[in-house]
Design an enzyme around this catalytic site. Structure first.
Site, PDB file in Angstrom:
ATOM      1  N   LYS A  12       4.391   1.038  10.865  1.00 30.93           N
ATOM      2  CA  LYS A  12       4.462   2.325  10.176  1.00 30.93           C
ATOM      3  C   LYS A  12       4.056   3.467  11.103  1.00 30.93           C
ATOM      4  CE  LYS A  12       3.703   0.663   5.451  1.00 30.93           C
ATOM      5  NZ  LYS A  12       2.793   0.682   4.278  1.00 30.93           N
ATOM      6  N   GLU A  17       0.861  -1.174   0.000  1.00 35.64           N
ATOM      7  CA  GLU A  17       0.000   0.000   0.000  1.00 35.64           C
ATOM      8  C   GLU A  17       0.904   1.233   0.000  1.00 35.64           C
ATOM      9  OE1 GLU A  17      -3.551   2.216   2.563  1.00 35.64           O
ATOM     10  OE2 GLU A  17      -2.613   0.393   3.343  1.00 35.64           O
ATOM     11  N   ARG A  73       5.986 -13.508   9.143  1.00 35.50           N
ATOM     12  CA  ARG A  73       6.583 -12.211   8.874  1.00 35.50           C
ATOM     13  C   ARG A  73       7.941 -12.119   9.562  1.00 35.50           C
ATOM     14  NH1 ARG A  73       3.339  -7.426  11.488  1.00 35.50           N
ATOM     15  NH2 ARG A  73       5.256  -6.370  10.907  1.00 35.50           N
TER      16      ARG A  73
END
Length: 624
Positions: free
Chosen positions: A323, A68, A313
């Site tokens: 983020k 994104e 992950r």
């Protein structure tokens, strides 16, 4: 120093065997069975009709990297990039770079550019015949809307006018089934009319949503009529104000995969619970059904459908990858920006001196699994050392300088004489690699590291110390060392200021002991020290970076990660470097002998004002 560029992701499989993992086993099994051999590719993404007109897909598999564009990529994304592009490369496939830009309020074109730059810097390529640009979810908004209307007409979706809080409460939880919305029983015609009103901007933001009609009692909460569309008046960086309704990521993502003929949709474990909805949606949009008026509907997506597979992950010690938390570090000025060399962002790692080859080696070394685990930061640092060891030119730098005066230089070598000295750029160059010589000059005055002199040496100390009394009252001579690439010298004393700080070290040069000459071994020494001549040394700013956090898991268990910030994560020194380093270009990498690997700063380094960043030390100081 340049770094070899890996082959594009569309290149043929390399000869070297790659470490096995469950993703490779899945791909090899599908290739053996011909699971996706019937796919057709029309040269661009599209629906079932579009691809039916195409040729058999030349790509054996298709993967995708779908960030994104709402921030800069970090080291965790590097793992995903290497997995997706690497598997496509190794199995004769193609990896798509796709921007999942379904949330216009948080996305920006600057992040699109940053992500493109990061993927290319890592050495990967998404281009294929007939297409040079990345894909983006917003290009499919028209199809996504058409698919939503089909789901409504087929009785698989409805417009819900409950408030956000009512929807949340009525969805239930892990111990309580959900409650059907009072709007769930509307007719397809009513829902279609309301959905078109949403599209036309006739209702306020948040006043209604489109939901899938699945099962409000499902044990998987993600299957309790998930939201497909919401009203959001926001200007999109790609589509502008064309739309005031936007698809949810969980709705858009499987559609994007299908339109792009992705075979293996690889994502991290937090999406595992979303896989049933992923499969449900693809099944609904691929099947055909009859409308009450008799016409055939559906069959919108090409087949066979993609499959989603999840892997663990990256959890890296001494790092955060949220983020939101990274943004807090930037906006609270705890770091200098997104590209601060202490940040785990790819722009930060690049500025720190990390190389694409080191990050690819790291991704390969940590492997791929379905179980979450923590990777020690030293593994990442080790990969950088391994990559730079045979590539980074050597150079001498004095980080904490004190002047050394050779008191007999004029008598032994001639007043004002500067002796040319040389050393190779690489001690052990790989075969076929150019290995230039470094040139510098030795004169009466040189800079040495302050730690290379001790007035009262500790036991075992091998560097410079002055004459001292022996056990029998005699005077022992000062210690001898070699100035690397130059002469043997013998320490004779030092000078201090009023506070007792040593301001100068004195020594005598031993003529006829220059490195590389017949007399070099005539005087035996136990140590060689680095140095830089006062005559041709170059002042430089050197930024000594360390780990940003003191805690190995700074935000685990709800901890305040700010409290774990390392107050010594940056120290700025005024150093003296040998003249060869004055010719460095931004982003050139070097080994400062005995200190570590350094990079000429990409932004601040310039001719006449060199700036070097510590990339990684020669050893892991954080070893237990």
């Amino acid at each position: 120093m340049s770094t070899p560029t890996p082959a594009p992701a569309s290149a043929a499989a390399p000869e070297a065997a790659k470490p096995g993992n469950f993703l490779r086993q899945i791909i090899e099994h599908d290739l053996d069975l011909g699971t996706y051999a019937s796919r057709r590719w029309a040269g661009s993404p599209g629906d079932a009709t579009h691809h039916a007109r195409g040729e058999p897909d030349p790509a054996r598999i298709r993967t995708r990297f779908p960030p994104e564009p709402n921030g800069h990529l970090h080291v965790g994304h590097a793992k995903s990039i290497c997995i997706n592009f690497g598997l496509a490369r190794d199995y004769g496939g193609v990896c798509h770079l796709r921007f999942d830009d379904t949330n216009p309020e948080k996305e920006d074109a600057q992040y699109v550019d940053s992500i493109i730059d990061a993927v290319q810097w890592l050495g990967f390529d998404w281009r294929q015949p007939g297409n040079d640009r990345p894909y983006q979810a917003s290009d499919y908004f028209g199809f996504m809307y058409r698919a939503a209307e089909y789901l409504i007409e087929a009785g698989h979706a409805y417009v819900d006018e409950q408030t956000v809080e009512q929807i949340r409460v009525n969805r239930g939880d892990f111990g309580r089934p959900g409650v059907n919305s009072p709007f769930r029983s509307r007719s397809p015609a009513e829902n279609l009319a309301r959905f078109r009103e949403m599209r036309d901007g006739l209702h306020e933001d948040g006043s209604m949503v489109l939901r899938a009609k699945i099962d409000m009692a499902s044990p998987n909460i993600n299957m309790r009529d998930p939201t497909l569309y919401r009203i959001r008046r926001a200007t999109h960086h790609n589509t502008g104000d064309t739309w005031c309704i936007y698809p949810m990521y969980t709705y858009a993502h499987p559609i994007e995969d299908a339109l792009e003929q992705i075979t293996h949709s690889l994502c991290t474990l937090e999406f595992e619970d979303q896989r049933p909805f992923y499969d449900w949606l693809l099944e609904r949009l691929s099947e055909t059904t009859k409308h009450p008026d008799g016409r055939t509907m559906g069959g919108l997506l090409p087949g066979p459908p993609p499959r989603q597979y999840e892997f663990a992950r990256l959890n890296l010690t001494y790092v955060i990858t949220s983020k939101r938390k990274l943004a807090q570090l930037v906006y609270d000025h705890k770091v200098s920006g997104w590209d601060d060399p202490r940040m785990p962002t790819l722009v930060g790692l690049r500025r720190r001196g990390y190389t694409p080859a080191a990050l690819q080696l790291f991704a390969e070394r940590i492997g791929v699994s379905k179980s979450a685990s923590w990777i020690d930061y030293s593994t990442l640092e080790g990969c950088l050392r391994e990559d730079l060891e045979s590539k980074a030119h050597r150079g001498m730098a004095v980080l904490n300088p004190v002047k050394l005066v050779l008191s007999n230089w004029d008598e032994a070598m001639g007043a004002g004489h500067l002796e040319p000295c040389t050393l190779p750029a690489l001690p052990h160059p790989p075969e076929g690699v150019d290995n230039p010589m470094r040139h510098f000059r030795l004169g009466k005055e040189v800079w040495i590291e302050r730690e290379d002199f001790e007035e009262t040496p500790p036991k075992g100390y091998k560097r410079l110390y002055p004459p001292r009394p022996g056990a029998g009252g005699e005077t022992l001579q000062g210690n001898r060392v070699r100035l690397k690439g130059g002469y043997v010298i013998e320490c004779s004393g030092c000078t201090k200021d009023a506070s007792g700080k040593i301001t100068e070290v004195q020594a005598r040069v031993e003529p006829h002991t220059k490195s590389g000459t017949p007399g070099a071994d005539s005087v035996k020494v136990r140590a060689a020290i680095t140095w830089v001549g006062v005559a041709d040394g170059v002042p430089a700013e050197v930024r000594m970076y360390d780990r940003l956090f003191l805690d190995a898991q700074p935000d685990a268990g709800g901890k305040d990660f700010i409290e774990s910030l390392n107050p010594d994560s940056l120290k700025v020194l005024t150093a003296i470097v040998e003249p060869s380093l004055a010719n460095a270009r931004p982003d050139d990498k070097f080994q400062f002998e005995r200190h570590g690997y350094f990079v000429a700063d990409r932004l601040d380094h310039r001719a006449g004002a060199p700036v070097f960043n510590l990339a990684v030390g020669l050893k892991d100081r954080w070893e237990k």
